[in-house]
Enzyme design. Structure first.
Site, PDB file in Angstrom:
ATOM      1  N   ASP A   1     -27.568  -3.420  25.735  1.00 17.48           N
ATOM      2  CA  ASP A   1     -27.463  -3.159  23.943  1.00 17.48           C
ATOM      3  C   ASP A   1     -29.082  -2.862  23.527  1.00 17.48           C
ATOM      4  O   ASP A   1     -29.426  -3.523  23.821  1.00 17.48           O
ATOM      5  CB  ASP A   1     -26.199  -4.237  23.429  1.00 17.48           C
TER       6      ASP A   1
ATOM      7  N   ARG B   1     -27.724   2.508  33.964  1.00 15.74           N
ATOM      8  CA  ARG B   1     -27.803   3.869  34.770  1.00 15.74           C
ATOM      9  C   ARG B   1     -28.802   4.091  35.538  1.00 15.74           C
ATOM     10  O   ARG B   1     -30.029   3.860  33.777  1.00 15.74           O
ATOM     11  CB  ARG B   1     -27.007   5.000  34.749  1.00 15.74           C
TER      12      ARG B   1
ATOM     13  N   GLY C   1     -30.526   6.871  18.803  1.00 15.32           N
ATOM     14  CA  GLY C   1     -31.157   7.907  18.758  1.00 15.32           C
ATOM     15  C   GLY C   1     -30.597   8.023  17.136  1.00 15.32           C
ATOM     16  O   GLY C   1     -31.847   8.344  16.207  1.00 15.32           O
TER      17      GLY C   1
ATOM     18  N   ARG D   1     -12.164  16.654  26.351  1.00 16.12           N
ATOM     19  CA  ARG D   1     -13.499  16.340  26.751  1.00 16.12           C
ATOM     20  C   ARG D   1     -12.858  15.970  28.229  1.00 16.12           C
ATOM     21  O   ARG D   1     -12.653  15.637  28.862  1.00 16.12           O
ATOM     22  CB  ARG D   1     -14.286  14.882  26.494  1.00 16.12           C
TER      23      ARG D   1
ATOM     24  N   GLU E   1     -19.031  15.099  19.501  1.00 16.54           N
ATOM     25  CA  GLU E   1     -19.001  15.685  19.937  1.00 16.54           C
ATOM     26  C   GLU E   1     -17.020  16.115  20.088  1.00 16.54           C
ATOM     27  O   GLU E   1     -16.936  17.092  20.189  1.00 16.54           O
ATOM     28  CB  GLU E   1     -18.849  14.911  21.424  1.00 16.54           C
TER      29      GLU E   1
ATOM     30  N   ASN F   1     -10.183  11.912  24.670  1.00 17.16           N
ATOM     31  CA  ASN F   1     -11.445  11.630  25.842  1.00 17.16           C
ATOM     32  C   ASN F   1     -11.647  10.760  26.464  1.00 17.16           C
ATOM     33  O   ASN F   1     -11.043   9.245  25.920  1.00 17.16           O
ATOM     34  CB  ASN F   1     -12.900  11.650  24.450  1.00 17.16           C
TER      35      ASN F   1
ATOM     36  N   LYS G   1      -9.980   7.982  24.017  1.00 15.85           N
ATOM     37  CA  LYS G   1     -10.557   7.651  23.064  1.00 15.85           C
ATOM     38  C   LYS G   1      -9.739   8.590  22.759  1.00 15.85           C
ATOM     39  O   LYS G   1     -10.019  10.046  23.883  1.00 15.85           O
ATOM     40  CB  LYS G   1     -12.021   7.271  23.005  1.00 15.85           C
TER      41      LYS G   1
ATOM     42  N   HIS H   1     -24.128  15.826  28.059  1.00 12.84           N
ATOM     43  CA  HIS H   1     -23.685  15.895  27.262  1.00 12.84           C
ATOM     44  C   HIS H   1     -23.859  16.745  26.843  1.00 12.84           C
ATOM     45  O   HIS H   1     -24.245  17.426  25.560  1.00 12.84           O
ATOM     46  CB  HIS H   1     -25.006  15.397  26.511  1.00 12.84           C
TER      47      HIS H   1
HETATM   48  P1  AMP Z   1     -23.203   5.775  21.896  1.00 10.49           P
HETATM   49  O1  AMP Z   1     -22.880   5.386  23.263  1.00 10.49           O
HETATM   50  O2  AMP Z   1     -23.708   7.215  21.914  1.00 10.49           O
HETATM   51  O3  AMP Z   1     -22.133   4.895  21.414  1.00 10.49           O
HETATM   52  O4  AMP Z   1     -24.678   4.813  21.562  1.00 10.49           O
HETATM   53  C1  AMP Z   1     -24.141   3.102  21.741  1.00 10.49           C
HETATM   54  C2  AMP Z   1     -25.540   2.317  22.475  1.00 10.49           C
HETATM   55  O5  AMP Z   1     -25.996   2.836  21.086  1.00 10.49           O
HETATM   56  C3  AMP Z   1     -25.347   1.262  22.288  1.00 10.49           C
HETATM   57  O6  AMP Z   1     -25.518   0.368  23.547  1.00 10.49           O
HETATM   58  C4  AMP Z   1     -26.979   0.494  21.528  1.00 10.49           C
HETATM   59  O7  AMP Z   1     -27.070  -0.132  22.798  1.00 10.49           O
HETATM   60  C5  AMP Z   1     -27.154   1.375  20.688  1.00 10.49           C
HETATM   61  N1  AMP Z   1     -26.761   0.975  19.293  1.00 10.49           N
HETATM   62  C6  AMP Z   1     -26.143   1.228  18.192  1.00 10.49           C
HETATM   63  N2  AMP Z   1     -26.730   0.806  17.033  1.00 10.49           N
HETATM   64  C7  AMP Z   1     -28.122   0.722  16.948  1.00 10.49           C
HETATM   65  C8  AMP Z   1     -29.233  -0.084  16.158  1.00 10.49           C
HETATM   66  N3  AMP Z   1     -28.979   0.081  15.088  1.00 10.49           N
HETATM   67  N4  AMP Z   1     -30.442  -0.232  17.396  1.00 10.49           N
HETATM   68  C9  AMP Z   1     -31.017   0.006  17.916  1.00 10.49           C
HETATM   69  N5  AMP Z   1     -29.517   0.675  19.102  1.00 10.49           N
HETATM   70  C10 AMP Z   1     -27.873   0.810  18.603  1.00 10.49           C
END
Ligand code: AMP
Length: 404
Positions: A282, A240, A329, A92, A378, A8, A15, A180
């Site tokens: 974040d 975004r 999520g 990817r 993914e 990816n 990655k 996605h």
């Molecule tokens: P992803 O792009 O799917 O890897 O998601 C990354 C994002 O998930 C990070 O920028 C965080 O904002 C969020 N995240 C990860 N762990 C948590 C958590 N325990 N609580 C809230 N947000 C989280």
């Protein structure tokens, strides 16, 4: 041991994962790693099956100045130190354009077709194609498979694919593609295992990560998505904005005198949770913050998820299940609880204990709609597609152009 190499590639990082092919075509993740800071402060990090560190080392900028150089370093490390020689590579690729509705075995002709879609995803597509080209040049016999973020949404009806702009633009490729897709495909497959009857019905999946979108599934097929022509549309994301009146973009250009590239940098890097809160992109930091704008950003995120849930429920004409996936999520008890609360009008209730345990089924026993948490994968999806094509499953078929 036969293995598949999943790649990816982005603008400053590659990655990768290595999967071993076990009996009956089962796949097992063996290595997970990434080369970060390409052209700035290159660093290779990798870990094994149990998360044990396999590599953590810095490289001089000159030796990893671009993505092909990073691929060559990672490839050399795998071959010479880990003694892994993959039998195929799965990539990817963000954009399959209107043509590709399935993963495809790559040759020079496919690369040429995918290069046509660089204009549709200028920030991602060139970086996705760079390692493909360098592997094709250096290992012409090594099978490579392209797996697209857009492909899963090619099942949309025409009415979901159009913008109300002159048809010529649609013909040129200005359409609502949706992204996605590898994540949604994985979630749809997993739901079919854990709740087969529900998976045949009407399901909304919320992929809430640093990129975020939602997808309406009917019988496991995508019928609508909140993302459109690019991965800027729909839900607010880390940096975004999500759905935005195009008039805002006109204002940036005509009043603030921003150039096209300024606007691009702004929309991809300075908006969303980061721009609205002024605190962070974040969600963990925002949820922990007492700052008023951080609280507003969280409220806005939840509000837009629930507005879009209403839209997707209308597209489906009902709702049999709701699924959370991706970083937020899968991990944020608080966001899930707030979303479920605002979806009470659909008959959704949560079991707070199950929610705090991140259980697979988190809805209350009285909920009219079951709510699931399904961690996405993914990379496994890419490895599965790559293996399927190696084993002779049908390759990509060019999709017929739709006529209005
Ligand atoms: P992803 O792009 O799917 O890897 O998601 C990354 C994002 O998930 C990070 O920028 C965080 O904002 C969020 N995240 C990860 N762990 C948590 C958590 N325990 N609580 C809230 N947000 C989280």
């Amino acid at each position: 041991m036969d293995t598949i190499f999943v790649v990816n590639a982005g603008s400053s990082s590659v990655k990768f994962q290595i999967f071993s092919i076990e009996g009956e075509g089962r796949l097992r993740r063996q290595i997970k790693g990434q080369m970060d800071g390409i052209g700035r402060r290159p660093r290779l990090r990798a870990s094994g099956v149990e998360g044990e560190p396999l590599a953590d080392r810095a490289y001089p900028i000159e030796s990893v100045s671009d993505v092909p150089a990073a691929m060559s370093v990672v490839g050399g490390w795998l071959r010479n130190e880990i003694r892994v020689s993959p039998i195929a590579v799965g990539h990817r690729v963000v954009h399959g354009g209107p043509d590709f509705s399935e993963p495809v075995l790559i040759d020079h002709g496919v690369v040429a077709r995918l290069e046509r879609f660089v204009a549709l995803a200028p920030l991602h597509q060139p970086h996705n194609l760079a390692p493909i080209r360098s592997l094709l040049a250096n290992f012409p016999k090594l099978p490579q498979v392209a797996c697209f973020d857009t492909a899963f949404h090619r099942t949309h009806d025409a009415v979901s694919d159009y913008y109300a702009i002159p048809y010529q633009l649609y013909a040129e490729g200005v359409r609502r593609y949706g992204f996605h897709g590898l994540s949604y495909e994985y979630v749809a497959k997993t739901l079919a295992h854990i709740a087969p009857e529900i998976a045949k019905g009407l399901v909304i999946v919320a992929h809430l990560g640093s990129g975020a979108s939602m997808c309406a599934l009917k019988g496991g097929r995508s019928v609508e998505s909140t993302m459109g022509f690019t991965a800027l549309d729909g839900l607010p994301m880390g940096t975004r904005p999500g759905q935005l009146d195009p008039g805002v973009v006109l204002y940036l250009i005509s009043e603030l005198k921003m150039s096209a590239s300024d606007v691009q940098k702004f929309l991809y890097g300075d908006c969303g949770l980061k721009g609205l809160s002024g605190v962070s992109n974040d969600m963990r930091e925002l949820e922990a913050s007492e700052d008023k704008r951080a609280k507003l950003a969280v409220e806005y995120f939840v509000h837009r998820i629930c507005l879009n849930a209403g839209m997707l429920a209308a597209a489906l004409q009902g709702l049999d299940a709701f699924v959370f996936t991706a970083g937020i999520g899968e991990n944020s008890t608080g966001i899930r609880a707030r979303v479920a609360d605002q979806l009470g009008w659909l008959g959704v209730t949560l079991d707070p204990t199950a929610n705090s345990r991140h259980a697979r089924l988190i809805s209350g026993s009285d909920s009219l709609v079951p709510v699931y948490v399904i961690p996405t994968d993914e990379e496994l999806m890419i490895a599965q597609h790559t293996l399927a094509l190696l084993m002779g499953a049908p390759t990509s078929s060019a999709r017929q152009e739709r006529v209005p």
